[in-house]
Design an enzyme around this catalytic site. Structure first.
Site, PDB file in Angstrom:
ATOM      1  N   TRP A 232       0.833  -1.209   0.000  1.00  0.00           N
ATOM      2  CA  TRP A 232       0.000   0.000   0.000  1.00  0.00           C
ATOM      3  C   TRP A 232       0.869   1.262   0.000  1.00  0.00           C
ATOM      4  CZ3 TRP A 232      -0.253   4.017   3.577  1.00  0.00           C
ATOM      5  CH2 TRP A 232      -1.248   4.980   3.314  1.00  0.00           C
ATOM      6  N   ALA A 251      -5.473  -1.734  -1.574  1.00  0.00           N
ATOM      7  CA  ALA A 251      -5.827  -2.045  -0.181  1.00  0.00           C
ATOM      8  C   ALA A 251      -6.298  -0.809   0.582  1.00  0.00           C
ATOM      9  CB  ALA A 251      -4.618  -2.662   0.533  1.00  0.00           C
ATOM     10  N   ASP A 252      -6.374   0.331  -0.094  1.00  0.00           N
ATOM     11  CA  ASP A 252      -6.693   1.589   0.591  1.00  0.00           C
ATOM     12  C   ASP A 252      -8.137   1.619   1.100  1.00  0.00           C
ATOM     13  OD1 ASP A 252      -5.605   4.538   0.902  1.00  0.00           O
ATOM     14  OD2 ASP A 252      -7.696   4.687   0.259  1.00  0.00           O
ATOM     15  N   ILE A 253      -8.289   1.918   2.386  1.00  0.00           N
ATOM     16  CA  ILE A 253      -9.611   1.938   3.032  1.00  0.00           C
ATOM     17  C   ILE A 253     -10.533   2.983   2.392  1.00  0.00           C
ATOM     18  CG2 ILE A 253     -10.830   2.415   5.216  1.00  0.00           C
ATOM     19  CD1 ILE A 253      -9.320  -0.247   5.224  1.00  0.00           C
ATOM     20  N   TRP A 293     -10.989   8.918  -4.074  1.00  0.00           N
ATOM     21  CA  TRP A 293     -10.662   9.629  -2.834  1.00  0.00           C
ATOM     22  C   TRP A 293     -11.429  10.936  -2.745  1.00  0.00           C
ATOM     23  CZ3 TRP A 293      -4.741   8.704  -3.611  1.00  0.00           C
ATOM     24  CH2 TRP A 293      -4.359   7.534  -2.944  1.00  0.00           C
TER      25      TRP A 293
END
Length: 297
Positions: A232, A251-253, A293
């Site tokens: 990540w 894998a970024d929340i 994002w």
């Protein structure tokens, strides 16, 4: 273009400073720049000189003013290069917009945030350590740690009663003990990682110039040789500092939350699912990630 006490930096018609400002102002705890209406004020180190700049946009350009008076000729040549990289201004976005029009996820995001560009972090040390600081904690606490880190070890300039900060230099951090960062509520491991990265930068064991010579996979594995840098973190740094168009931190929340919302799922998608899904965006995966994002703010 130089003009009296300011610089004019031309921008493409499909660039929106306003959209980028929303991303830049996503935390009230941000310490490296300040928003003032539709302007942003930031302190830079340019050619070993401290330069405070105030930037706003017009329809076809960015206007950069200097509250302390215009810097020297060499600095004035370097500042547009810095700003161009900060907002990825040189990238031709036509193919991305064409692709997004036919994509069920990106179509809405692009129409909601027209003109958004990747907001970069030029300095490799800052990008790596900010990513490490943010590992496995929420964004609010990450910004708390960043503020403490900057205010304890960064350089400061005062203007009209306000403090403006530079991110700490790697040399300063390389000379710290783990206990110096533990006092700021860094975990022991995170403190070790940050100091270790600082030492690797200072010794030139890793440099941005060297990384930019490598292909995507070699670049990623080179970053992951640094202690504390996993998949990540490497992908995040490749996206925001090395401006690799296919970088995608699957894998970024934040990306998981955004996709859950966009796809109307009843739970967060798995990293494998997100990775597979991102393949449809090809060489524009970084821009897909950035729009996901942005949709969170």
């Amino acid at each position: 273009m130089h003009n009296g006490h300011y610089l004019i930096i031309p921008t493409a018609s499909d660039f929106s400073f306003k959209e980028c400002l929303v991303y830049l102002n996503r935390s009230p705890q941000e310490v490296l720049h300040k928003a003032e209406g539709e302007s942003i004020i930031k302190l830079l180190m340019v050619n070993k000189s401290l330069v405070l700049l105030k930037m706003r946009s017009t329809e076809k350009s960015l206007i950069v003013e200097f509250p302390f008076g215009k810097p020297g000729e060499r600095e004035c040549d370097l500042i547009p290069v810095y700003i161009s990289e900060w907002f990825d201004l040189k990238r031709d976005m036509a193919d991305f917009y064409k692709m997004a029009q036919g994509d069920s996820i990106l179509k809405n995001l692009v129409s909601n945030h027209p003109g958004l560009r990747i907001v970069g972090i030029q300095d490799l040390f800052e990008a790596l350590t900010w990513a490490v600081i943010g590992q496995q904690i929420n964004l609010t606490f990450a910004y708390t740690l960043k503020r403490r880190f900057v205010e304890n070890f960064g350089e400061r300039l005062e203007y009209q009663g306000e403090d403006y900060w530079l991110y700490p230099h790697s040399e300063k951090i390389a000379s710290l003990q783990v206990s110096d960062l533990r006092k700021l509520q860094f975990t022991t491991r995170k403190a070790e990682y940050v100091i270790g990265i600082a030492k690797a930068i200072v010794s030139r064991e890793i440099t941005k110039e060297e990384l930019l010579q490598l292909d995507y996979h070699k670049m990623k594995s080179r970053l992951m040789k640094l202690r504390g840098v996993g998949v990540w973190t490497a992908e995040y740094v490749m996206l925001r500092c090395l401006l690799q168009p296919q970088a995608f931190p699957a894998a970024d929340i934040g990306i998981h939350h955004a996709l859950r919302k966009q796809l109307g799922l009843d739970r967060k998608p798995t990293t494998n699912y997100v990775e597979e899904l991102s393949e449809r965006w090809g060489d524009w995966r970084a821009y897909a990630a950035f729009h996901l994002w942005r949709s969170q703010y």
